[in-house]
Design an enzyme around this catalytic site. Structure first.
Site, mmCIF file in Angstrom:
data_model
loop_
_atom_site.group_PDB
_atom_site.id
_atom_site.type_symbol
_atom_site.label_atom_id
_atom_site.label_comp_id
_atom_site.label_asym_id
_atom_site.label_seq_id
_atom_site.Cartn_x
_atom_site.Cartn_y
_atom_site.Cartn_z
ATOM 1 N N ASP A 36 11.643 -43.645 28.172
ATOM 2 C CA ASP A 36 11.114 -42.573 27.333
ATOM 3 C C ASP A 36 9.844 -43.096 26.666
ATOM 4 O OD1 ASP A 36 12.657 -39.771 26.393
ATOM 5 O OD2 ASP A 36 10.945 -40.345 25.146
ATOM 6 N N ASP A 62 4.968 -44.690 28.496
ATOM 7 C CA ASP A 62 4.383 -43.360 28.661
ATOM 8 C C ASP A 62 4.087 -43.197 30.149
ATOM 9 O OD1 ASP A 62 2.657 -41.220 28.958
ATOM 10 O OD2 ASP A 62 1.524 -41.653 27.142
ATOM 11 N N VAL A 63 4.785 -42.289 30.805
ATOM 12 C CA VAL A 63 4.679 -42.183 32.263
ATOM 13 C C VAL A 63 3.362 -41.556 32.740
ATOM 14 C CG1 VAL A 63 7.133 -42.314 32.847
ATOM 15 C CG2 VAL A 63 6.136 -40.097 32.232
ATOM 16 N N ASN A 89 11.956 -37.087 35.478
ATOM 17 C CA ASN A 89 12.504 -36.029 34.622
ATOM 18 C C ASN A 89 11.605 -35.669 33.439
ATOM 19 O OD1 ASN A 89 14.871 -34.479 33.247
ATOM 20 N ND2 ASN A 89 14.265 -36.059 31.758
ATOM 21 N N TYR A 154 2.434 -24.750 32.346
ATOM 22 C CA TYR A 154 3.778 -25.200 32.759
ATOM 23 C C TYR A 154 4.105 -24.666 34.155
ATOM 24 C CZ TYR A 154 8.777 -26.316 32.222
ATOM 25 O OH TYR A 154 10.041 -26.821 32.378
ATOM 26 N N LYS A 158 4.440 -27.091 37.325
ATOM 27 C CA LYS A 158 5.748 -27.232 37.976
ATOM 28 C C LYS A 158 5.671 -26.796 39.447
ATOM 29 C CE LYS A 158 8.367 -28.986 34.699
ATOM 30 N NZ LYS A 158 8.839 -30.388 34.820
HETATM 31 N N1 LIG Z 1 15.378 -27.302 29.213
HETATM 32 C C1 LIG Z 1 15.122 -26.349 30.110
HETATM 33 O O1 LIG Z 1 15.502 -25.162 29.939
HETATM 34 C C2 LIG Z 1 14.392 -26.716 31.378
HETATM 35 C C3 LIG Z 1 14.236 -25.727 32.349
HETATM 36 C C4 LIG Z 1 13.562 -26.025 33.516
HETATM 37 C C5 LIG Z 1 13.071 -27.307 33.719
HETATM 38 N N2 LIG Z 1 13.228 -28.262 32.763
HETATM 39 C C6 LIG Z 1 12.660 -29.601 33.045
HETATM 40 O O2 LIG Z 1 13.680 -30.590 32.961
HETATM 41 C C7 LIG Z 1 13.113 -31.800 32.440
HETATM 42 C C8 LIG Z 1 13.882 -32.246 31.192
HETATM 43 O O3 LIG Z 1 13.839 -31.189 30.256
HETATM 44 P P1 LIG Z 1 14.525 -31.281 28.801
HETATM 45 O O4 LIG Z 1 14.811 -29.896 28.403
HETATM 46 O O5 LIG Z 1 15.614 -32.282 28.783
HETATM 47 O O6 LIG Z 1 13.271 -31.801 27.938
HETATM 48 P P2 LIG Z 1 13.216 -32.495 26.481
HETATM 49 O O7 LIG Z 1 11.928 -32.073 25.865
HETATM 50 O O8 LIG Z 1 14.477 -32.256 25.726
HETATM 51 O O9 LIG Z 1 13.133 -34.046 26.845
HETATM 52 C C9 LIG Z 1 12.010 -34.559 27.509
HETATM 53 C C10 LIG Z 1 11.944 -36.058 27.244
HETATM 54 O O10 LIG Z 1 10.784 -36.542 27.933
HETATM 55 C C11 LIG Z 1 10.131 -37.465 27.094
HETATM 56 N N3 LIG Z 1 8.713 -37.540 27.453
HETATM 57 C C12 LIG Z 1 7.765 -36.582 27.277
HETATM 58 N N4 LIG Z 1 6.577 -37.040 27.684
HETATM 59 C C13 LIG Z 1 6.779 -38.301 28.138
HETATM 60 C C14 LIG Z 1 5.933 -39.297 28.686
HETATM 61 N N5 LIG Z 1 4.611 -39.077 28.837
HETATM 62 N N6 LIG Z 1 6.473 -40.475 29.058
HETATM 63 C C15 LIG Z 1 7.799 -40.699 28.929
HETATM 64 N N7 LIG Z 1 8.643 -39.819 28.377
HETATM 65 C C16 LIG Z 1 8.139 -38.623 28.004
HETATM 66 C C17 LIG Z 1 10.333 -36.915 25.672
HETATM 67 O O11 LIG Z 1 10.138 -37.930 24.690
HETATM 68 C C18 LIG Z 1 11.768 -36.407 25.757
HETATM 69 O O12 LIG Z 1 12.704 -37.401 25.385
HETATM 70 C C19 LIG Z 1 11.635 -31.510 32.178
HETATM 71 O O13 LIG Z 1 10.871 -31.919 33.284
HETATM 72 C C20 LIG Z 1 11.604 -29.995 32.038
HETATM 73 O O14 LIG Z 1 10.343 -29.465 32.337
HETATM 74 C C21 LIG Z 1 13.882 -28.001 31.599
#
Ligand SMILES: NC(=O)c1ccc[n+]([C@@H]2O[C@H](COP(=O)([O-])OP(=O)(O)OC[C@H]3O[C@@H](n4cnc5c(N)ncnc54)[C@H](O)[C@@H]3O)[C@@H](O)[C@H]2O)c1
Length: 257
Positions: A36, A62-63, A89, A154, A158
């Protein structure tokens, strides 16, 4: 530390879907590097997994930054062994009408949702190609396939991630590596709660748009990823799997007539 366990890196696993994915992979016998950008959440998640008897390390980074990605994957392999599974992710989400959408938000979303997928996959693939095996999962979204308003970056990012997965899958298939894409529908998570609050809604408002009648849970995505990482899925590659209770097939006319 990880004898007989396959090593997995899950990016953005300090919370949400990534955190649950890290736990489910641990339960299926993986040694997991919890990445993270937020060091505190990565450390807390890894410590909790270790306390539960699993093998996990925190791998801050930071990815979107190449040097941090390389250091992060190097440290995961040093501590947990050769990388078998990369789960891209980490994601970022910003909502605004197109005419007001800030350029910085556009750049940030493309950096996290697309460029980071490229950087992490490129680094992971170097070792996987040498070893002739491995799995990559890209977390996209149904927003990469259907149209949603106020989410221009977004949705576009995506969609790019989906096609990245397809193109990479074909290129690395001869090396025994699979690349697949998981597209979550609306999932009960911090990201969705923030987006719903921004639109002045509760999560219930979304449920009637989901034929299965409920939001997805992080566990629904985690178990799909675990299957894609398993031996059973060894011939599945270049696929885009929606985990959404048929939400992406819903249309306002669906329930008429
Ligand atoms: N939650 C939803 O409804 C949903 C729906 C469709 C897709 N997604 C996708 O699923 C994935 C996870 O979603 P989530 O809801 O758990 O998100 P979230 O925001 O709860 O968690 C995302 C995590 O990624 C970390 N992060 C962000 N930028 C970063 C970086 N540059 N380097 C490293 N870490 C980083 C953040 O600190 C956070 O801990 C994402 O790719 C999101 O787009 C989520």
């Amino acid at each position: 530390m990880s004898a007989n366990r396959r090593c997995a890196v899950v990016t953005g696993a300090g919370r949400g879907i990534g955190l649950v994915t890290a736990r489910v992979l641990c339960e299926r016998g993986f040694a997991v590097a919890v990445n993270d950008a937020d060091a505190e959440s990565a450390h807390r998640a890894a410590a909790d997994l270790c306390k539960a008897g699993h093998t996990a390390i925190a791998a801050r980074g930071d990815v979107t930054r190449k040097a941090e990605v390389e250091a992060m994957i190097d440290s995961a392999e040093r501590e947990l062994g050769p990388l078998w599974l990369l789960v891209n992710n980490a994601g970022s989400y910003h909502s605004d009408p197109i005419e007001e959408f800030p350029e910085e938000a556009w750049d940030h979303e493309f950096a996290v949702d697309v460029k980071a997928v490229f950087l992490c996959s490129q680094k992971a693939l170097k070792g996987m190609i040498e070893r002739k095996g491995g799995r990559i999962v890209v977390m996209s979204s149904i927003a990469g396939e259907i149209v949603r308003t106020r989410q221009i970056a977004y949705c576009a990012a995506k969609a790019a991630a989906i096609h990245f997965a397809r193109c990479a899958a074909v290129e690395v298939a001869p090396h025994g590596i699979t690349v697949n894409c998981v597209c979550p529908g609306m999932t009960d998570s911090a990201m969705l709660r923030k987006s719903a609050a921004g639109r002045g809604k509760g999560l219930e408002a979304y449920e009637e748009m989901i034929p299965a009648g409920r939001l997805a849970l992080p566990e629904d995505h985690a178990s799909t990823i675990a299957w894609l990482a398993s031996d059973e899925a060894r011939h599945v590659t270049g696929q885009v799997i929606s985990v959404d209770g048929a939400q992406s097939l819903y249309h306002p006319l669906t329930r008429q007539g």
